[in-house]
Motif scaffolding. Structure first.
Motif, short mmCIF file in Angstrom:
data_model
loop_
_atom_site.label_atom_id
_atom_site.label_comp_id
_atom_site.label_asym_id
_atom_site.label_seq_id
_atom_site.Cartn_x
_atom_site.Cartn_y
_atom_site.Cartn_z
N TYR A 1 0.85 -1.18 0.00
CA TYR A 1 0.00 0.00 0.00
C TYR A 1 0.89 1.23 0.00
CZ TYR A 1 -4.17 -2.73 1.17
OH TYR A 1 -5.22 -3.62 1.15
N GLU B 1 -4.25 10.77 4.41
CA GLU B 1 -5.09 9.96 3.54
C GLU B 1 -5.03 8.50 3.98
OE1 GLU B 1 -4.35 12.55 -0.55
OE2 GLU B 1 -4.31 10.37 -0.61
N GLY B 2 -5.97 7.71 3.49
CA GLY B 2 -5.93 6.28 3.78
C GLY B 2 -4.94 5.57 2.89
N PRO B 3 -4.53 4.35 3.29
CA PRO B 3 -3.64 3.55 2.43
C PRO B 3 -4.31 3.25 1.09
CG PRO B 3 -3.78 2.62 4.65
CD PRO B 3 -4.84 3.65 4.55
N PHE C 1 -4.22 0.82 -2.19
CA PHE C 1 -3.73 -0.47 -2.65
C PHE C 1 -2.91 -0.31 -3.92
CE2 PHE C 1 -3.38 -4.83 -3.58
CZ PHE C 1 -3.72 -5.02 -4.90
N ASN D 1 -7.44 -10.67 8.36
CA ASN D 1 -7.08 -9.30 8.62
C ASN D 1 -5.66 -9.07 8.15
OD1 ASN D 1 -5.03 -9.17 11.02
ND2 ASN D 1 -6.48 -10.73 11.62
N LEU D 2 -5.31 -7.82 7.90
CA LEU D 2 -3.99 -7.48 7.41
C LEU D 2 -3.08 -7.09 8.56
CD1 LEU D 2 -4.85 -5.33 4.26
CD2 LEU D 2 -4.26 -7.76 4.38
N PHE E 1 0.29 -5.12 9.19
CA PHE E 1 1.08 -4.13 8.49
C PHE E 1 2.48 -4.01 9.06
CE2 PHE E 1 -1.62 -1.69 5.58
CZ PHE E 1 -2.88 -2.14 5.92
N GLY E 2 3.43 -3.67 8.18
CA GLY E 2 4.73 -3.22 8.63
C GLY E 2 4.66 -1.76 9.03
N LYS E 3 5.78 -1.23 9.50
CA LYS E 3 5.79 0.16 9.98
C LYS E 3 5.91 1.17 8.85
CE LYS E 3 7.50 -0.41 14.67
NZ LYS E 3 8.55 -0.04 15.66
N TYR F 1 -16.92 -7.86 2.47
CA TYR F 1 -16.17 -7.92 3.72
C TYR F 1 -15.83 -6.49 4.13
CZ TYR F 1 -15.50 -12.79 2.36
OH TYR F 1 -15.70 -14.09 1.99
N TYR G 1 -14.01 -3.87 7.27
CA TYR G 1 -12.98 -3.87 8.31
C TYR G 1 -12.85 -2.48 8.93
CZ TYR G 1 -11.56 -7.66 5.12
OH TYR G 1 -11.54 -8.76 4.31
N TYR H 1 -9.64 -0.46 10.97
CA TYR H 1 -8.27 -0.42 11.43
C TYR H 1 -8.05 0.92 12.13
CZ TYR H 1 -7.15 -4.27 8.19
OH TYR H 1 -7.10 -5.48 7.52
N GLN I 1 -4.72 3.76 13.37
CA GLN I 1 -3.29 4.08 13.39
C GLN I 1 -3.08 5.20 14.38
OE1 GLN I 1 -1.53 5.74 9.79
NE2 GLN I 1 0.45 4.82 10.26
N LYS J 1 2.09 1.74 13.81
CA LYS J 1 1.61 0.96 12.67
C LYS J 1 0.10 1.04 12.53
CE LYS J 1 3.78 -3.13 13.68
NZ LYS J 1 4.19 -4.52 13.36
N VAL J 2 -0.37 0.74 11.34
CA VAL J 2 -1.80 0.51 11.13
C VAL J 2 -2.14 -0.84 11.78
CG1 VAL J 2 -3.62 0.15 9.42
CG2 VAL J 2 -1.77 1.79 8.94
N PHE K 1 -5.12 -3.74 12.95
CA PHE K 1 -6.45 -4.31 12.71
C PHE K 1 -7.31 -4.24 13.97
CE2 PHE K 1 -9.62 -7.17 11.20
CZ PHE K 1 -9.87 -8.11 12.20
N GLU L 1 -13.84 -11.64 12.78
CA GLU L 1 -12.58 -11.67 13.51
C GLU L 1 -12.40 -10.34 14.23
OE1 GLU L 1 -9.35 -12.61 10.93
OE2 GLU L 1 -7.90 -12.88 12.55
N PHE M 1 -9.45 3.87 10.14
CA PHE M 1 -9.67 3.59 8.72
C PHE M 1 -10.68 2.46 8.57
CE2 PHE M 1 -6.46 6.31 7.12
CZ PHE M 1 -5.35 6.20 7.95
N GLN N 1 -7.85 -5.29 0.07
CA GLN N 1 -8.72 -4.43 0.86
C GLN N 1 -8.51 -2.98 0.43
OE1 GLN N 1 -8.38 -5.26 5.10
NE2 GLN N 1 -8.23 -7.45 4.70
N PHE N 2 -9.61 -2.27 0.27
CA PHE N 2 -9.57 -0.88 -0.17
C PHE N 2 -9.98 0.00 1.00
CE2 PHE N 2 -8.65 -1.50 -4.60
CZ PHE N 2 -9.01 -2.82 -4.80
N PHE N 3 -9.14 0.99 1.26
CA PHE N 3 -9.30 1.79 2.46
C PHE N 3 -9.96 3.13 2.17
CE2 PHE N 3 -6.85 -0.26 5.89
CZ PHE N 3 -6.33 -1.32 5.18
N GLY N 4 -10.69 3.62 3.16
CA GLY N 4 -11.21 4.97 3.11
C GLY N 4 -10.16 5.97 3.56
N PRO N 5 -10.50 7.26 3.52
CA PRO N 5 -9.53 8.31 3.85
C PRO N 5 -9.26 8.46 5.35
CG PRO N 5 -11.64 9.29 3.33
CD PRO N 5 -11.78 7.82 3.05
#
Lengths: 116, 111
Positions: free
Chosen positions: A36, A42-44, A46, A103-104, A106-108, B31, B33, B35, B37, B42-43, B45, B56, B91, B100-104
């Motif tokens: 990502y 902003e959000g990540p 893809f 679920n994902l 994430f790295g830093k 699906y 989700y 998340y 941050q 980190k982001v 879940f 989950e 998020f 997975q597609f994220f919002g702002p």
């Protein structure tokens, strides 16, 4: 407990050259990996993904390589452009390929700066 | 191009108050989700939701949190009694398969 590690917090590259972003993981149950891109506030977004049954996936200027034995993946951007400057996150999932239960993790992130 | 939307973009609340963060996932996604941050981290879940139930959740998602899909389009995250440490970007994401597609995001500030 860092299951997904991006050991380089930042990377600076000249415009037109290759950017290589690296990611390591520890959990052998991960079977799907994603990259990502994120701009501030902003959000990540893809970028590209790869399943553990493959070792390479290419989409335009972006290529992801997966080395399962080393538990390592990398994102190559060729050629790099100033608009690529952002934070890049590697993420991993243990979800079933073709399903989306996972679920994902994430790295830093690695902050990429592409200089004109 | 369809996208995930979130409202509000910024929410400021007093500690102990309830907040509801709203998301409209991409319409054909199945699906959903949440998340978060925390600044500089980190982001992480929080929870995934499929077929009108939680599929989950992480250890962060304790009894203070709940999710709901009240109609065919909205997906909400409720924090019952906010704490200072709930301050973060939240998020929402949605997916059909693994991407997975994220919002702002919604920036939540708890004072």
């Amino acid at each position: 407990d860092q299951q997904v590690k991006q050991n380089s917090p930042s990377l600076s590259v000249q415009e037109g050259r290759i950017s290589i972003l690296n990611c390591d993981y520890t959990n052998s149950m991960f079977d799907y990996f994603l990259w990502y891109k994120k701009y501030p506030a902003e959000g990540p977004t893809f970028l590209i993904s790869i399943s553990s049954i493959k070792d390479k996936n290419e989409d335009g200027r972006f290529t992801v390589f997966l080395n399962k034995s080393a538990k390592h993946l990398s994102l190559h951007i060729v050629p790099s452009q100033p608009g690529d400057s952002a934070v890049y996150f590697c993420a991993a999932s243990g979800g079933t390929y073709g399903g989306s239960q996972g679920n994902l993790i994430f790295g830093k992130g690695t902050k990429l700066s592409v200089k004109p | 191009e369809p996208e995930v939307t979130q409202t509000p973009s910024h929410q400021v609340t007093q500690m102990g108050q309830e907040v509801i963060l709203r998301c409209v996932p991409i319409s054909n996604h199945l699906y959903f989700y949440w998340y978060r941050q925390i600044l500089g981290q980190k982001v992480e879940f929080l929870v995934s939701f499929y077929n009108n139930e939680i599929s989950e959740k992480s250890e962060i998602f304790d009894d203070q949190f709940s999710v709901e899909r009240p109609d065919g389009s909205n997906f909400t995250l409720k924090i019952r009694s906010t704490k200072l440490e709930d301050s973060a970007m939240y998020f929402c994401a949605s997916s059909v398969y693994n991407e997975q597609f994220f919002g702002p995001g919604t920036r939540l500030t708890v004072l």
